[in-house]
Design a protein around this motif. Structure first.
Motif, PDB file in Angstrom:
ATOM      1  N   GLY A 540       0.819  -1.205   0.000  1.00 51.80           N
ATOM      2  CA  GLY A 540       0.000   0.000   0.000  1.00 51.80           C
ATOM      3  C   GLY A 540       0.848   1.246   0.000  1.00 51.80           C
ATOM      4  N   GLU A 541       0.190   2.333   0.106  1.00 56.63           N
ATOM      5  CA  GLU A 541       0.840   3.641   0.065  1.00 56.63           C
ATOM      6  C   GLU A 541       1.876   3.777   1.178  1.00 56.63           C
ATOM      7  N   VAL A 542       1.368   3.594   2.431  1.00 60.05           N
ATOM      8  CA  VAL A 542       2.239   3.732   3.585  1.00 60.05           C
ATOM      9  C   VAL A 542       2.741   2.334   3.944  1.00 60.05           C
ATOM     10  N   ASN A 543       4.057   2.186   4.024  1.00 60.64           N
ATOM     11  CA  ASN A 543       4.586   0.891   4.420  1.00 60.64           C
ATOM     12  C   ASN A 543       4.676   0.821   5.938  1.00 60.64           C
ATOM     13  N   GLU A 544       3.710   0.087   6.525  1.00 62.36           N
ATOM     14  CA  GLU A 544       3.629  -0.009   7.981  1.00 62.36           C
ATOM     15  C   GLU A 544       4.886  -0.644   8.586  1.00 62.36           C
ATOM     16  N   PHE A 545       5.468  -1.530   7.823  1.00 62.34           N
ATOM     17  CA  PHE A 545       6.671  -2.218   8.271  1.00 62.34           C
ATOM     18  C   PHE A 545       7.806  -1.211   8.506  1.00 62.34           C
ATOM     19  N   GLN A 546       8.006  -0.364   7.489  1.00 58.98           N
ATOM     20  CA  GLN A 546       9.039   0.670   7.616  1.00 58.98           C
ATOM     21  C   GLN A 546       8.727   1.605   8.783  1.00 58.98           C
ATOM     22  N   THR A 547       7.442   1.962   8.903  1.00 59.56           N
ATOM     23  CA  THR A 547       7.041   2.874   9.971  1.00 59.56           C
ATOM     24  C   THR A 547       7.370   2.291  11.338  1.00 59.56           C
ATOM     25  N   LYS A 548       7.060   0.991  11.482  1.00 60.38           N
ATOM     26  CA  LYS A 548       7.314   0.313  12.757  1.00 60.38           C
ATOM     27  C   LYS A 548       8.803   0.370  13.120  1.00 60.38           C
ATOM     28  N   LEU A 549       9.648   0.134  12.151  1.00 58.53           N
ATOM     29  CA  LEU A 549      11.089   0.170  12.418  1.00 58.53           C
ATOM     30  C   LEU A 549      11.554   1.589  12.727  1.00 58.53           C
ATOM     31  N   LYS A 550      10.965   2.541  12.046  1.00 64.09           N
ATOM     32  CA  LYS A 550      11.320   3.942  12.283  1.00 64.09           C
ATOM     33  C   LYS A 550      10.941   4.344  13.701  1.00 64.09           C
ATOM     34  N   GLU A 551       9.755   3.885  14.100  1.00 56.03           N
ATOM     35  CA  GLU A 551       9.281   4.209  15.449  1.00 56.03           C
ATOM     36  C   GLU A 551      10.227   3.659  16.513  1.00 56.03           C
ATOM     37  N   ALA A 552      10.777   2.492  16.207  1.00 59.11           N
ATOM     38  CA  ALA A 552      11.664   1.855  17.191  1.00 59.11           C
ATOM     39  C   ALA A 552      13.015   2.570  17.261  1.00 59.11           C
TER      40      ALA A 552
END
Lengths: 604, 106
Positions: A540-552
């Protein structure tokens, strides 16, 4: 006169119950028999040929005995003594000698005269063999008291403290204060079974007794927890310090021929539990050691019971945490398990508001929460013990302890303490300490705590593996469908993902890579490997996987790490593994920084 | 950052050094009156903070304002600092910021 005892000397002693230098000296010479050490002094029986009385020599005369001035079977002149009753046995007396002089060295034998009843112990001829028919003997035995009582009458009971491997026959009277379970073993010489008991005598001395195979089977049912027994014909050897659970230099082995008889119909003694208290602020050195320790403390709080699942057999076990404080102004959490949690733990909860003093024997010291204590099956909890330590502690608590602010031992330990002490706050290092020291962990892994930020998580690394749902080991895809676990030797339709990943961390001094396994990585990422995998497969548009790693990334944690050396392409490399992750306690961190500032100030 | 009127970290004892100047302090609220709040400084002294904060107030408050007397602050900014706050740490910070590390603070 030189080689003879005073006629009716013991009778004179009993008539004049004390003698000091100012009294007129009745000039009593007695023979020393059964001389043996008891602690730092010696005991013997004073013999005048007719009677005997138990006697004790002062510690100051120990050197005379060692030098041979006073000998067994030798003669001594009594100069100062007192006669006392043996507590609980009014008919028996013992003489406490404070001053005496040697008269003659060892005679050939014990002096004997005709037998006469008296308040002292009656002298019996040493060996009395009377031919009797079998029926006579059986008759006598049946007509007689219980066998144990007979044993008590005919044998002198030795205090446990006097036993040693070089001694001939002895009988001890002891209570079973702990009974182990029957264990089976297998080794090069075959298999067998073994169990042990802890025995405590009237004086509180303890010894561990072990029985193997036939002896184990013979005595396993005979020994009952809490009962009193007469035991003889065991052998002693030096205790193996590695497995030592009681304070005794020796341990006992009982074989099939040993005698164990229950002492029934008798005045029972309750052995006092002997404690060897460790102050709370000194517990650090015992962390993860084999030694068991005893503590005494004022109860600060008692938790409700919790159920904990035991890892190796999935059994639910009740647990209750209590917090104890002592005069060192430190507190420590003690976990009570099983019956101690539900039984005495409930009792403690009910009286927690009164802040009772409790003493606990045999606790394991663990590293959980820095330093914490845990009961084991043989731990013993005594509420409000009747001891000087307890009285002292109680009065300290009532006077000032109540008002004093206390700190938990785990969080306040100084880094200068012994190597054994490990807490999140004690062996704190910066990353540069590890990276600038390439040989660190060469011999064996070393542990540290460090506070650092996650600075990078490589998104395209292999972050997890397929794991067996029962044993967590790696599984392989089975031929048809499902997953095969080599370790469990079985196939399952499903598997779970477990993290094994590398993360880069940074602090003010540098950066390094850490390897993290499932539990720790879950805390770093904030979700399970399965969940993260789901996010990864979503498109999808927003890659939740990348977001999760960024958050960490760029969040700070307190890491418990181990540093070891690993051979990689024939090159030695440091491997740093995360052993624990905890959130930052800012107040505690600030205190630590303040401590560092004041340390730097004084060292400048 | 506006450095034109810095606010010094103070506890109760340090307040008197800054009379007429801008200070900041964390206090534990004892009681709230009309037009003032009575609180306890991190070194356990009673302090009157004048002004009218927006309720509700948490146990700990940071106030920034002018030190009027050695136990009064006229507050301009009120910030709730929550119900758990380590006063000892803050007190040590006040001492360091007014002591030998003063040059690090504006």
């Amino acid at each position: 006169m030189e080689n003879s005892v005073t006629q009716d000397g013991i009778a004179t002693v009993l008539a004049n119950q004390s003698l000091d230098s100012s009294s007129v000296r009745p000039e009593i010479v007695v023979q020393v028999v059964d001389l043996k050490p008891a602690g730092n002094r010696y005991t013997f029986s004073a013999n005048d040929g007719k009677m005997k009385i138990k006697a004790m020599l002062p510690a100051t005369l120990t050197s005379d005995i060692i030098s041979g001035k006073i000998q067994n079977l030798g003669l001594i002149r009594l100069l100062e003594y007192t006669v006392n009753d043996i507590p609980g046995k009014s008919e028996e007396k013992y003489m406490l000698i404070t001053k005496c002089e040697a008269v003659a060295s060892a005679l050939d034998s014990e002096i004997k005269a005709e037998i006469k009843a008296s308040t002292g112990i009656m002298l019996k001829p040493k060996h009395e063999f009377v031919a009797k028919s079998a029926s006579q003997i059986i008759n006598e035995q049946r007509g007689n008291a219980a066998p144990a009582a007979r044993m008590a009458m005919t044998r002198r009971v030795h205090p446990l403290v006097s036993l040693n491997p070089y001694q001939g026959s002895w009988t001890i009277k002891v209570r079973v204060t702990n009974k182990g379970v029957m264990r089976t073993y297998k080794n090069a010489r075959g298999e067998g079974c073994v169990f042990n008991v802890e025995l405590t005598d009237e004086e509180g001395t303890q010894i561990q007794a072990t029985m193997f195979n036939a002896a184990a089977r013979k005595f396993y049912d005979r020994f009952e927890m809490g009962k009193v027994y007469y035991i003889s014909r065991g052998s002693l050897k030096l205790a193996n310090k590695q497995f030592k659970t009681v304070q005794n230099d020796y341990e006992m082995t009982l074989n099939e021929n040993s005698e164990v008889e229950e002492a029934s119909n008798e005045e029972m003694f309750t052995p006092e539990t002997k404690f060897n208290f460790v102050p709370i602020d000194e517990l650090g050195t015992y962390v993860n050691q084999k030694d068991l320790i005893d503590v005494i403390g004022v109860v600060q709080s008692v938790s409700p019971t919790m159920s904990i699942r035991r890892k190796n057999d999935n059994e639910m076990i009740p647990k209750r945490d209590i917090t104890l404080a002592d005069e060192t102004k430190k507190t420590v959490v003690v976990s009570l398990w099983n019956d101690l949690a539900t039984g005495i733990g409930q009792e403690l909860l009910d009286m927690a508001d009164n802040h009772p003093v409790i003493a606990i024997k045999s606790l394991k010291v663990g590293a959980f929460q820095g330093v914490s204590l845990s009961t084991i099956s043989r731990s013993n909890v005594v509420i409000n013990p009747n001891s000087p330590e307890a009285t002292k502690l109680k009065s300290w608590y009532d006077a000032e302890g109540k008002e004093t602010s206390m700190s938990a031992i785990g969080s306040g330990m100084s880094s200068s303490a012994n190597n054994g002490s490990r807490s999140m706050y004690s062996d704190r290092v910066f990353l540069s300490h590890i990276t600038s020291n390439p040989s660190l962990g060469e011999e064996k892994p070393v542990f540290f705590s460090t506070r650092a930020y996650i600075s990078f998580i490589k998104p395209d690394q292999t972050m997890w593996y397929r794991a067996c749902k029962t044993c967590n080991k790696k599984v392989t895809e089975a031929m048809d469908s499902g997953y095969w676990c080599e370790s469990c030797q079985k196939k399952d339709q499903e598997c779970s993902l477990r993290y094994i990943m590398a993360v880069k961390v940074s602090d003010s001094t540098g950066e390094t890579w850490l390897s993290a396994f499932n539990d720790e990585a879950e805390k770093i990422i904030g979700c399970t490997a399965d969940d993260l995998n789901d996010l990864k497969s979503e498109e999808g548009e927003v890659n939740e996987f990348q977001t999760k790693l960024k958050e960490a990334t760029w969040s700070s944690h307190l890491f418990r790490i181990s540093v070891s050396q690993q051979e990689y392409n024939s090159e030695k490399r440091q491997r740093i593994t995360v052993r624990g992750v905890s959130p930052i306690d800012f107040a505690a961190e600030t205190r630590l920084l303040l401590q560092d500032i004041s340390k730097n100030k004084t060292s400048q | 950052m506006d450095t034109s009127s810095p606010a010094a970290f103070v506890n109760g004892a340090l307040l008197r050094r800054y009379i007429g100047q801008k200070v900041r302090a964390v206090i534990q609220v004892i009681r709230s009156d009309v037009g003032s709040v009575i609180g306890k400084s991190t070194d356990d002294q009673q302090i009157v903070v004048k002004g009218s904060p927006q309720p509700p107030l948490t146990t700990y408050l940071e106030v920034i304002g002018i030190a009027e007397t050695d136990n009064t602050i006229r507050a301009e900014v009120w910030t709730n600092f929550g119900d758990s706050f380590d006063v000892q740490n803050y007190n040590e910070l006040c001492k360091l910021a007014n002591g030998e590390f003063r040059h690090l603070f504006i």
